[in-house]
Design an enzyme around this catalytic site. Structure first.
Site, PDB file in Angstrom:
ATOM      1  N   SER A 139      -4.612  -4.689   2.654  1.00 49.15           N
ATOM      2  CA  SER A 139      -3.795  -3.489   2.866  1.00 49.15           C
ATOM      3  C   SER A 139      -3.149  -3.576   4.247  1.00 49.15           C
ATOM      4  CB  SER A 139      -4.705  -2.249   2.814  1.00 49.15           C
ATOM      5  OG  SER A 139      -4.017  -1.095   3.249  1.00 49.15           O
ATOM      6  N   TYR A 152     -12.541   2.285   4.337  1.00 50.78           N
ATOM      7  CA  TYR A 152     -11.429   1.580   3.684  1.00 50.78           C
ATOM      8  C   TYR A 152     -10.835   0.523   4.616  1.00 50.78           C
ATOM      9  CZ  TYR A 152      -7.093   0.854   1.078  1.00 50.78           C
ATOM     10  OH  TYR A 152      -6.066   0.291   0.372  1.00 50.78           O
TER      11      TYR A 152
HETATM   12  N1  LIG Z   1      -1.224   1.975  -3.422  1.00 50.17           N
HETATM   13  C1  LIG Z   1      -1.179   1.664  -2.137  1.00 50.17           C
HETATM   14  O1  LIG Z   1      -0.468   2.288  -1.340  1.00 50.17           O
HETATM   15  C2  LIG Z   1      -2.041   0.543  -1.616  1.00 50.17           C
HETATM   16  C3  LIG Z   1      -1.790   0.123  -0.299  1.00 50.17           C
HETATM   17  C4  LIG Z   1      -2.525  -0.925   0.212  1.00 50.17           C
HETATM   18  C5  LIG Z   1      -3.487  -1.531  -0.565  1.00 50.17           C
HETATM   19  N2  LIG Z   1      -3.718  -1.096  -1.840  1.00 50.17           N
HETATM   20  C6  LIG Z   1      -4.753  -1.773  -2.602  1.00 50.17           C
HETATM   21  O2  LIG Z   1      -4.240  -2.219  -3.823  1.00 50.17           O
HETATM   22  C7  LIG Z   1      -5.276  -2.252  -4.805  1.00 50.17           C
HETATM   23  C8  LIG Z   1      -4.827  -1.508  -6.038  1.00 50.17           C
HETATM   24  O3  LIG Z   1      -4.596  -0.156  -5.684  1.00 50.17           O
HETATM   25  P1  LIG Z   1      -3.730   0.878  -6.553  1.00 50.17           P
HETATM   26  O4  LIG Z   1      -2.887   1.612  -5.602  1.00 50.17           O
HETATM   27  O5  LIG Z   1      -3.125   0.190  -7.712  1.00 50.17           O
HETATM   28  O6  LIG Z   1      -4.912   1.872  -6.983  1.00 50.17           O
HETATM   29  P2  LIG Z   1      -5.370   2.440  -8.397  1.00 50.17           P
HETATM   30  O7  LIG Z   1      -6.445   3.419  -8.117  1.00 50.17           O
HETATM   31  O8  LIG Z   1      -4.198   2.874  -9.178  1.00 50.17           O
HETATM   32  O9  LIG Z   1      -5.986   1.136  -9.097  1.00 50.17           O
HETATM   33  C9  LIG Z   1      -7.217   0.590  -8.678  1.00 50.17           C
HETATM   34  C10 LIG Z   1      -7.995   0.157  -9.898  1.00 50.17           C
HETATM   35  O10 LIG Z   1      -9.268  -0.379  -9.464  1.00 50.17           O
HETATM   36  C11 LIG Z   1     -10.246   0.058 -10.387  1.00 50.17           C
HETATM   37  N3  LIG Z   1     -11.598   0.039  -9.823  1.00 50.17           N
HETATM   38  C12 LIG Z   1     -12.130   0.888  -8.924  1.00 50.17           C
HETATM   39  N4  LIG Z   1     -13.425   0.583  -8.713  1.00 50.17           N
HETATM   40  C13 LIG Z   1     -13.718  -0.496  -9.487  1.00 50.17           C
HETATM   41  C14 LIG Z   1     -14.870  -1.293  -9.698  1.00 50.17           C
HETATM   42  N5  LIG Z   1     -16.037  -1.020  -9.082  1.00 50.17           N
HETATM   43  N6  LIG Z   1     -14.799  -2.335 -10.557  1.00 50.17           N
HETATM   44  C15 LIG Z   1     -13.640  -2.610 -11.209  1.00 50.17           C
HETATM   45  N7  LIG Z   1     -12.503  -1.893 -11.062  1.00 50.17           N
HETATM   46  C16 LIG Z   1     -12.545  -0.844 -10.204  1.00 50.17           C
HETATM   47  C17 LIG Z   1      -9.807   1.485 -10.737  1.00 50.17           C
HETATM   48  O11 LIG Z   1     -10.424   1.935 -11.927  1.00 50.17           O
HETATM   49  C18 LIG Z   1      -8.301   1.340 -10.847  1.00 50.17           C
HETATM   50  O12 LIG Z   1      -7.877   1.039 -12.156  1.00 50.17           O
HETATM   51  C19 LIG Z   1      -6.514  -1.633  -4.129  1.00 50.17           C
HETATM   52  O13 LIG Z   1      -7.354  -2.671  -3.644  1.00 50.17           O
HETATM   53  C20 LIG Z   1      -5.907  -0.867  -2.984  1.00 50.17           C
HETATM   54  O14 LIG Z   1      -6.821  -0.683  -1.914  1.00 50.17           O
HETATM   55  C21 LIG Z   1      -3.002  -0.076  -2.388  1.00 50.17           C
END
Ligand SMILES: NC(=O)c1ccc[n+]([C@@H]2O[C@H](COP(=O)([O-])OP(=O)(O)OC[C@H]3O[C@@H](n4cnc5c(N)ncnc54)[C@H](O)[C@@H]3O)[C@@H](O)[C@H]2O)c1
Length: 254
Positions: A139, A152
């Site tokens: 991130s 986080y």
């Molecule tokens: N959206 C953003 O702005 C952003 C920014 C930086 C990093 N990220 C990272 O990108 C990745 C995806 O995020 P997103 O925004 O698509 O979020 P999201 O919540 O839409 O998707 C995350 C997915 O991970 C799954 N998950 C959670 N715990 C789990 C576990 N123990 N085992 C298996 N699956 C699990 C959830 O069910 C969900 O489907 C994450 O690692 C997040 O930290 C997102």
């Protein structure tokens, strides 16, 4: 060159958000994809929407047994493992002073220990294959100190470090490991905290807007593909310039 033909890729947290879009783009680039998540209904629907090139498996990334099952499935169903996208994650937002120890541990368990077990679990299959690419989703919070991201932010800095350790250990095995650092991106995770898409909605970044999943997934597919054959241990910020440094747009007197 962003071609994934004949490659098998495991994508965790692929039921929705960034992981689902990465799965979509990987299949479009020719890959066979094993989507995993704890959200069974959404995961099954996402895989079904991608046709016979995609499968869904229930998978909690904190479980070593689940990981063994996922890797064995990919080998049995698709013949091996060429790529892993460690994407599953949760986000919480407390100040250090108010963050509970229990929550801090839970975030680290999913976001960091889950990534470690994932890397450890696919290495033997990738060695068997003679090459591989692991993309760890960190991130922007893993590149800078962001308030209210105690667990986080720590987990995402850890993912960035683990990526470099893996790259050093596995370079001569032709297994490449890189981290992607999305900025604020519109997904179910960020929609739930009120983030909106569109121009001008995120003045914190030089580009003045939040990102959208296809913009992150493109970087993931590049790193999985042979177009990135000499890229390992890298940290790729896909963040509209958020982490370029102090984002001063106007200087007094100009
Ligand atoms: N959206 C953003 O702005 C952003 C920014 C930086 C990093 N990220 C990272 O990108 C990745 C995806 O995020 P997103 O925004 O698509 O979020 P999201 O919540 O839409 O998707 C995350 C997915 O991970 C799954 N998950 C959670 N715990 C789990 C576990 N123990 N085992 C298996 N699956 C699990 C959830 O069910 C969900 O489907 C994450 O690692 C997040 O930290 C997102």
């Amino acid at each position: 060159m962003n071609d994934l033909a004949d490659k098998t890729v495991i994508i965790t947290g692929g039921a929705r958000g960034l992981g689902a879009e990465a799965a979509r783009q990987a299949v479009a680039a020719g890959a066979r994809v094993v989507i995993t998540d704890v959200l069974d209904e959404e995961g099954a629907a996402t895989a079904a929407g991608l046709g016979t090139q995609a499968r869904f498996l229930h998978h909690d990334v904190t479980s070593e047994d689940d990981w063994a099952r996922v890797v064995a499935f990919a080998v049995a169903e698709f013949g091996g493992v060429d790529g892993l996208v460690n994407n599953a994650g949760i986000s919480t937002g407390s100040y250090l002073e108010t963050e509970s120890v229990e929550n801090f541990r839970r975030v680290l368990d999913i976001n960091l220990t889950g990534v470690f077990i994932g890397m450890k679990s696919v290495i033997p299959a990738m060695k068997e294959r003679g090459s591989g690419s692991i993309v760890n989703i960190s991130s922007a919070a893993g590149l800078m100190g962001l308030a209210r991201t105690g667990g986080y932010g720590a987990s995402k800095w850890g993912v960035r470090g683990l990526t470099k350790i893996g790259a050093v250990e596995l370079g001569t095995e032709r297994i490449r490991i890189n981290s992607v650092h999305p900025g604020m991106t519109y997904t179910p995770m960020t929609a739930s905290i009120g983030i909106q898409k569109g121009e001008g909605n995120y003045p914190n970044t030089p580009m003045g807007r939040v990102g959208e999943p296809p913009e992150i997934a493109g970087a993931v597919v590049f790193l999985l593909s042979d177009a990135a054959s000499y890229v390992t241990g890298a940290e790729l910020a896909v963040d509209g310039g958020w982490t370029t440094g102090p984002t001063v747009k106007y200087v007094m007197g100009q």
